[in-house]
Design an enzyme around this catalytic site. Structure first.
Site, short mmCIF file in Angstrom:
data_model
loop_
_atom_site.label_atom_id
_atom_site.label_comp_id
_atom_site.label_asym_id
_atom_site.label_seq_id
_atom_site.Cartn_x
_atom_site.Cartn_y
_atom_site.Cartn_z
N MET A 156 0.85 -1.20 0.00
CA MET A 156 0.00 0.00 0.00
C MET A 156 0.88 1.25 0.00
O MET A 156 0.42 2.35 0.33
CB MET A 156 -0.94 -0.01 1.20
CG MET A 156 -1.91 -1.20 1.15
SD MET A 156 -3.50 -0.89 1.89
CE MET A 156 -3.06 -0.55 3.58
N LEU B 297 6.77 3.24 1.39
CA LEU B 297 7.66 2.08 1.52
C LEU B 297 8.77 2.30 2.54
O LEU B 297 9.22 3.43 2.76
CB LEU B 297 8.26 1.77 0.15
CG LEU B 297 7.26 1.49 -0.97
CD1 LEU B 297 7.99 1.23 -2.29
CD2 LEU B 297 6.35 0.31 -0.62
N HIS B 298 9.19 1.22 3.13
CA HIS B 298 10.31 1.22 4.09
C HIS B 298 11.12 -0.05 3.86
O HIS B 298 10.80 -0.84 2.95
CB HIS B 298 9.78 1.31 5.52
CG HIS B 298 8.72 0.30 5.82
ND1 HIS B 298 8.96 -1.06 5.87
CD2 HIS B 298 7.39 0.44 6.05
CE1 HIS B 298 7.84 -1.70 6.13
NE2 HIS B 298 6.86 -0.82 6.24
N GLU B 299 12.14 -0.25 4.70
CA GLU B 299 13.03 -1.39 4.44
C GLU B 299 12.34 -2.74 4.49
O GLU B 299 12.78 -3.70 3.87
CB GLU B 299 14.19 -1.39 5.45
CG GLU B 299 15.25 -0.37 5.09
CD GLU B 299 16.19 -0.14 6.25
OE1 GLU B 299 16.54 -1.12 6.94
OE2 GLU B 299 16.57 1.03 6.47
N HIS C 150 9.40 -3.47 3.25
CA HIS C 150 8.92 -3.71 1.88
C HIS C 150 10.10 -4.06 0.96
O HIS C 150 10.01 -4.95 0.11
CB HIS C 150 8.25 -2.46 1.31
CG HIS C 150 7.00 -2.03 2.03
ND1 HIS C 150 6.91 -0.86 2.74
CD2 HIS C 150 5.78 -2.62 2.13
CE1 HIS C 150 5.69 -0.72 3.23
NE2 HIS C 150 4.98 -1.78 2.90
N GLN D 9 -10.51 -2.83 2.17
CA GLN D 9 -10.14 -3.48 3.43
C GLN D 9 -10.27 -2.55 4.63
O GLN D 9 -9.93 -2.93 5.74
CB GLN D 9 -8.72 -4.05 3.34
CG GLN D 9 -7.61 -3.01 3.31
CD GLN D 9 -6.29 -3.62 2.93
OE1 GLN D 9 -6.14 -4.22 1.88
NE2 GLN D 9 -5.29 -3.47 3.79
N SER E 232 6.97 -0.15 9.71
CA SER E 232 5.58 -0.13 9.26
C SER E 232 5.21 1.28 8.81
O SER E 232 5.67 2.27 9.39
CB SER E 232 4.70 -0.59 10.43
OG SER E 232 3.53 0.14 10.50
N SER E 233 4.37 1.35 7.77
CA SER E 233 3.97 2.67 7.25
C SER E 233 3.24 3.45 8.33
O SER E 233 3.39 4.66 8.46
CB SER E 233 3.06 2.49 6.04
OG SER E 233 3.66 1.60 5.12
N ARG E 234 2.43 2.75 9.12
CA ARG E 234 1.70 3.46 10.20
C ARG E 234 2.67 3.82 11.34
O ARG E 234 2.65 4.94 11.83
CB ARG E 234 0.56 2.61 10.74
CG ARG E 234 -0.63 2.50 9.78
CD ARG E 234 -1.80 1.82 10.46
NE ARG E 234 -3.01 1.81 9.65
CZ ARG E 234 -3.44 0.75 8.96
NH1 ARG E 234 -2.78 -0.40 8.98
NH2 ARG E 234 -4.54 0.82 8.24
#
Ligand code: AMP
Length: 240
Positions: A35, A38-40, A42, A66, A217-219
């Site tokens: 979604m 992005l971070h490490e 992903h 979702q 995590s993106s959140r």
């Protein structure tokens, strides 16, 4: 050193056409559904895809199907340009970024669609908010979706299984890579692929954490130091 720019595809027919032409040339395709933001974590999935296949497609799509009306769809973080820079820096790069606008808009529905753009100016709204009028086909993994996160998020796994099915049908990958960070989700996708006879190998990769132990995590990336500390405590209590 930055890799070449990935091919950007927003149209589902174009995406399918690209995949079929690559497969006709004997290339195998890995799909990493995300979604975005992005971070490490992903990026580690992308590296796994490189080990498995000739080509890698990363999908970036915030899936309205979702989210329930009380969840954070409208504030879910996104940064497409930043994501592309990150994808260029991952060893081996990626071949395609599939970034569709709205995978629930079938273009032939005079009612608008169940998951789509609202009438006031384009905010993407969840199927649950609009009564799900246009899109009405859902994939459910009936037993596995009930427990754990499914208890507090009743439409979440239905939305995930459905969007992953749609992405599988559009991208037609040989391999799809998911993080075991979302363990229940990973198990649900594996079960769905088995039960519905998708010819796709599903790989689960290990969790990438930040230095303080929280999952990347993106959140979580938006949490203040205080909130990160609270999250760590909650996780420790849940484990004990
Ligand atoms: P998301 O963009 O959060 O929907 O995640 C897309 C994919 O990346 C899912 O398969 C996640 O399980 C995976 N993922 C997210 N965070 C991590 C992480 N910290 N480590 C490994 N995989 C992750």
């Amino acid at each position: 050193m930055a890799n070449k720019d990935p091919l950007m595809i927003t149209d589902k027919d174009e995406m399918r056409k690209w995949s079929r032409s690559m497969r006709a040339q004997g290339k195998t395709i890995g799909l990493v559904p995300t979604m975005g933001y992005l971070h490490e974590g992903h990026l580690s999935l992308i590296q796994e895809s490189h080990k498995q296949t000739h080509l890698t497609v990363v999908s970036i799509y915030i899936n309205p199907g979702q989210f329930s009306p009380t969840e954070d769809l409208s504030t879910y973080p996104s940064d497409l340009l930043g994501d592309i820079q990150k994808l260029k820096s991952v060893p081996g790069g990626v071949d395609v970024v599939f970034n569709p606008k709205n995978l629930y808009d079938y273009g032939n529905n005079d009612n608008g669609c169940g998951v789509g753009l609202d009438q006031e100016g384009g905010k993407v709204v969840s199927c649950v908010e609009t009564g799900g009028m246009g899109h009405e086909t859902w994939v459910r993994v009936e037993r596995l979706e009930k427990d754990l996160c499914g208890k507090s998020r009743p439409v979440f796994f239905r939305g995930v299984a459905t969007i992953v099915t749609k992405l599988f049908n559009i991208v037609e990958p040989d391999v799809a890579v998911f993080g075991k960070k979302d363990y229940q989700q990973w198990r649900i996708i594996k079960r769905m692929v088995r039960d519905l006879d998708f010819g796709i190998k599903v790989i689960g990769t290990e969790l990438a954490r930040d230095d303080d132990g929280l999952a990347k995590s993106s959140r979580n990336a938006r949490l203040s130091p205080d909130d990160r500390q609270k999250q760590r405590m909650v996780k420790m209590i849940a484990k004990s």
